[in-house]
Scaffold this active site. Structure first.
Site, PDB file in Angstrom:
ATOM      1  CE1 TYR A   1       2.638  -9.994  14.520  1.00  0.00           C
ATOM      2  CE2 TYR A   1       3.188  -7.896  15.562  1.00  0.00           C
ATOM      3  CZ  TYR A   1       3.243  -9.273  15.547  1.00  0.00           C
ATOM      4  OH  TYR A   1       3.904  -9.938  16.550  1.00  0.00           O
TER       5      TYR A   1
ATOM      6  CD  GLU B   1      -2.766  -1.154   2.510  1.00  0.00           C
ATOM      7  OE1 GLU B   1      -2.721  -0.159   3.276  1.00  0.00           O
ATOM      8  OE2 GLU B   1      -3.505  -2.139   2.719  1.00  0.00           O
TER       9      GLU B   1
ATOM     10  CD  GLU C   1       8.217 -11.539  -4.290  1.00  0.00           C
ATOM     11  OE1 GLU C   1       8.634 -12.396  -3.501  1.00  0.00           O
ATOM     12  OE2 GLU C   1       7.662 -11.808  -5.374  1.00  0.00           O
TER      13      GLU C   1
END
Length: 424
Positions: free
Chosen positions: A221, A170, A405
């Site tokens: 989280y 995001e 990544e």
């Protein structure tokens, strides 16, 4: 007495080393995320593959040359992936490489999938990215954590005719992936998804999305949960990014406005999404490493024949010592990146710790891809700088390897953290 006092420093040094050894013996390394050597009666080289793996490698290499290569420049210029190539990838089993046969997959080893990604990248890193993300992220997380019903429903489609996308990043959640703000609100028999994602690969072609959202922000989280979402439920492709490299691979902004997700489409357990994300990204880094060694090799394979044919001052430019030192050095580094990548893939297959090895492979492969493709442009001079030869595309495509990544700095941080744990 004099002799004894002369020996005191030696004895002290030995005592110090013995103390270090005793302290090391007390440590428990079992929980660490790096692998230790193991004994084998008949060890093999890291270039040793099964017959099936070699067959797939050769088949994919031929597919890349004959099917993909003729359309690479056109796709790059248009920044659109040719649908006929995507269809051909499904037809040839490249979109369900590790998927079990009961779901229409090829049931390949993880190393075979990595070899396929590498071979595609030698011709076009964009096509390789689509194959890699579809297989090592989307398919894998569903195969490992979905319910039997979801596997039956989605793995079959993903192996035969439908592109998948893995959605976690995001605007405020890049390297810090768990800072995501997308919210999924529990409404009893369904969830309502609101928010958005950025830099999502495969999103322009995908109809199935694995989306990470927080169902309970108060838990931080530990509220992150994974969902399987179909595009027709309201996933909006808000913007397709125009990029430096891998331009035919779609990278889009996604919006979710009151998207209704059936309760049964929770992937795995509620609140365990962060575990699935970590696991998937660790594995996915090996795929990115394979992309980058393919990218490096692709540029190298174009430039080297040119250097051996192009003559200046009465001799091939590849025969000048300075040039020879450069391409020899690059060859060494490509080989090193390959061995790191293959080793990480085998460790993953053997269910051994591989996190540090995967980070090392991705870090080095990304560096090598940039170096090899940059040199390739220089080696070919003006012919390398123009688009016609294709080598400048590898130069542009290489940069993404040090970003997605996990950036290069994130890889180094991961490696350093694991090493530090070993010596504390």
């Amino acid at each position: 007495m004099l002799r004894f006092t002369q020996r005191l420093p030696q004895l002290a040094a030995r005592a110090s080393l013995a103390n270090v050894a005793r302290q090391a013996a007390k440590r428990n390394y079992a929980a660490l995320t790096y692998s230790s050597p193991t004994a084998h009666e008949a060890p093999t080289s890291l270039q040793a593959f099964t017959e099936e793996e070699l067959m797939l490698k050769e088949t994919v290499a031929r597919f890349a040359r004959e099917v993909v290569q003729p359309k690479v420049q056109e796709m790059d210029e248009a920044e659109v992936m040719d649908k006929s190539i995507i269809n051909a990838m499904f037809d040839n089993g490249l979109m369900g490489l590790e998927t079990p046969g009961e779901y229409g997959g090829a049931e390949c080893s993880f190393t075979a999938a990595i070899l396929a990604v590498e071979e595609l990248a030698k011709i076009d890193p964009s096509i390789s990215a689509l194959c890699d993300i579809h297989n090592t992220l989307t398919n894998t997380v569903i195969r490992k954590y979905a319910s039997p019903e979801l596997k039956e429903k989605y793995l079959t489609r993903l192996a035969t005719d439908t592109v998948g996308s893995f959605c976690i990043s995001e605007a405020g959640a890049g390297s810090d992936a768990f800072a995501l703000q997308t919210r999924a609100e529990d409404k009893g028999d369904h969830y309502i998804l609101n928010g958005g994602k950025m830099w999502i690969s495969n999103s322009g072609e995908a109809d199935i999305f694995v989306i990470f959202a927080n169902v309970d922000p108060s838990k931080g989280y530990k509220g992150i949960t994974a969902f399987i979402v179909e595009k027709e439920w309201g996933v909006e492709i808000a913007k397709k990014e125009k990029k430096l490299g891998i331009r035919s691979s779609s990278t889009c902004v996604l919006n979710f406005d009151d998207v209704r997700i059936p309760k049964e489409n929770v992937l795995g357990k509620v609140g365990d999404g962060y575990k699935y994300a970590i696991d998937s990204l660790n594995e996915g880094r090996i795929g990115i490493a394979a992309q980058m060694i393919g990218c490096a090799q692709g540029a190298y394979d174009i430039a080297l024949p040119y250097m051996m044919e192009r003559k200046q001052f009465g001799q091939a430019i590849g025969t000048f010592q300075a040039m020879q030192h450069q391409f020899a050095e690059v060859a060494v580094e490509i080989e090193a990146a390959k061995l790191l990548t293959y080793n990480a893939a085998r460790l993953k297959e053997e269910n051994k710790p591989f996190v540090m090895e995967a980070a090392m492979a991705k870090w080095l492969a990304a560096k090598v891809a940039e170096k090899a493709s940059s040199y390739a442009v220089e080696w070919m001079g003006g012919n390398g700088f123009v688009r016609e030869t294709g080598v400048e595309k590898f130069y542009r495509d290489a940069k993404i390897g040090s970003i997605y990544e996990g950036t290069n700095n994130i890889q180094l941080q991961t490696i350093a953290k694991i090493i530090s744990t070993k010596y504390k």
